[in-house]
Design an enzyme around this catalytic site. Structure first.
Site, mmCIF file in Angstrom:
data_model
loop_
_atom_site.group_PDB
_atom_site.id
_atom_site.type_symbol
_atom_site.label_atom_id
_atom_site.label_comp_id
_atom_site.label_asym_id
_atom_site.label_seq_id
_atom_site.Cartn_x
_atom_site.Cartn_y
_atom_site.Cartn_z
ATOM 1 N N GLY A 93 0.838 -1.186 0.000
ATOM 2 C CA GLY A 93 0.000 0.000 0.000
ATOM 3 C C GLY A 93 0.877 1.242 0.000
ATOM 4 N N GLN A 130 2.839 10.034 1.109
ATOM 5 C CA GLN A 130 4.159 9.403 1.080
ATOM 6 C C GLN A 130 4.958 9.813 -0.164
ATOM 7 O OE1 GLN A 130 2.366 5.328 2.063
ATOM 8 N NE2 GLN A 130 4.359 5.222 3.079
ATOM 9 N N CYS A 133 6.211 0.287 7.346
ATOM 10 C CA CYS A 133 5.777 1.398 6.493
ATOM 11 C C CYS A 133 6.956 1.851 5.653
ATOM 12 C CB CYS A 133 5.287 2.548 7.378
ATOM 13 S SG CYS A 133 4.760 3.993 6.442
ATOM 14 N N LEU A 134 6.703 2.103 4.369
ATOM 15 C CA LEU A 134 7.788 2.544 3.489
ATOM 16 C C LEU A 134 8.339 3.909 3.916
ATOM 17 C CD1 LEU A 134 6.271 1.427 0.063
ATOM 18 C CD2 LEU A 134 8.018 0.252 1.416
ATOM 19 N N HIS A 141 -4.144 1.451 7.951
ATOM 20 C CA HIS A 141 -2.796 2.036 7.933
ATOM 21 C C HIS A 141 -2.722 3.146 6.873
ATOM 22 C CE1 HIS A 141 1.778 1.490 7.992
ATOM 23 N NE2 HIS A 141 1.565 2.249 6.927
ATOM 24 N N GLU A 142 -3.199 2.836 5.665
ATOM 25 C CA GLU A 142 -3.139 3.830 4.583
ATOM 26 C C GLU A 142 -4.074 5.005 4.874
ATOM 27 O OE1 GLU A 142 -0.718 3.526 2.689
ATOM 28 O OE2 GLU A 142 -0.331 1.435 3.145
ATOM 29 N N HIS A 169 -2.509 7.600 7.037
ATOM 30 C CA HIS A 169 -1.579 8.522 6.366
ATOM 31 C C HIS A 169 -2.285 9.798 5.922
ATOM 32 C CE1 HIS A 169 2.289 6.526 6.054
ATOM 33 N NE2 HIS A 169 1.738 5.394 5.643
HETATM 34 ZN ZN ZN Z 1 2.664 3.565 5.727
#
Ligand code: ZN
Length: 173
Positions: free
Chosen positions: A46, A51, A95-96, A137-138, A141
């Site tokens: 995701g 991000q 998380c990226l 989670h997304e 953000h």
């Molecule tokens: Zn993330």
């Protein structure tokens, strides 16, 4: 084509509250494409617009894909709302935008999400397990919340210290 760079903690752009997507323009479609490219390249399951530094309520998700390109089935989620939450689940998250770290996070075990797709059509999805965790989670953000904001203060401060050290070492080269 060069991939766009992922914004990483503690970049303040990750803390912004994103704005709803208005019209689904070519720019939005291009952004969604860029987001998918980055998600698969990393790899991740995701990626949210903040991000890539864009404060827009939009994320991409694909919790099923494998290395085979023809297995890819990215879903673009625009202006999502989580309209129902039920139960509890603890999942080891990463998380990226939060390099070199994973931690257990408690979230709702089942969610119902209402959103628009890239064609502007309304979608309603009921999800559980990994899919539910990923959607939450997304979604976080878009409100400027990272998974490390949902762990204990002690664990978070240990990570923040480690990350600061890492960044200091990187800048020393
Ligand atoms: Zn993330």
């Amino acid at each position: 084509m060069a991939l766009r760079e992922i914004v990483q903690f503690p970049d303040p752009r990750l803390k912004r509250i994103s704005k709803p997507v208005g019209e689904i323009t070519d720019e939005i479609r291009e952004l969604a494409r860029d987001m998918c490219d980055v998600m698969y390249a990393e790899p991740g399951i995701g990626l949210a617009a903040p991000q890539l530094g864009e404060a827009l309520r939009l994320f991409v998700i694909d919790t099923e894909w494998t290395e085979e390109e023809n297995d890819r089935c990215p879903q673009v989620i625009i202006n999502p709302e989580i309209v129902h939450k039920e139960g509890k689940i603890v999942w080891e998250e990463a998380c990226l935008s939060v390099p070199d770290y994973t931690a257990e996070v408690e979230r709702a075990a089942q969610v119902t999400l209402r959103a628009l797709d890239l064609e502007g059509k309304e979608i309603v999805e009921e999800a559980e397990g990994l899919r539910a965790v990923c959607l939450q989670h997304e979604y976080d953000h878009l409100d400027g919340v990272l998974f490390i904001d949902r762990i204990s203060r002690l664990k978070r401060s240990l990570y923040v210290a480690k990350r600061k050290k890492q960044l200091a070492e990187e800048s020393e080269g």
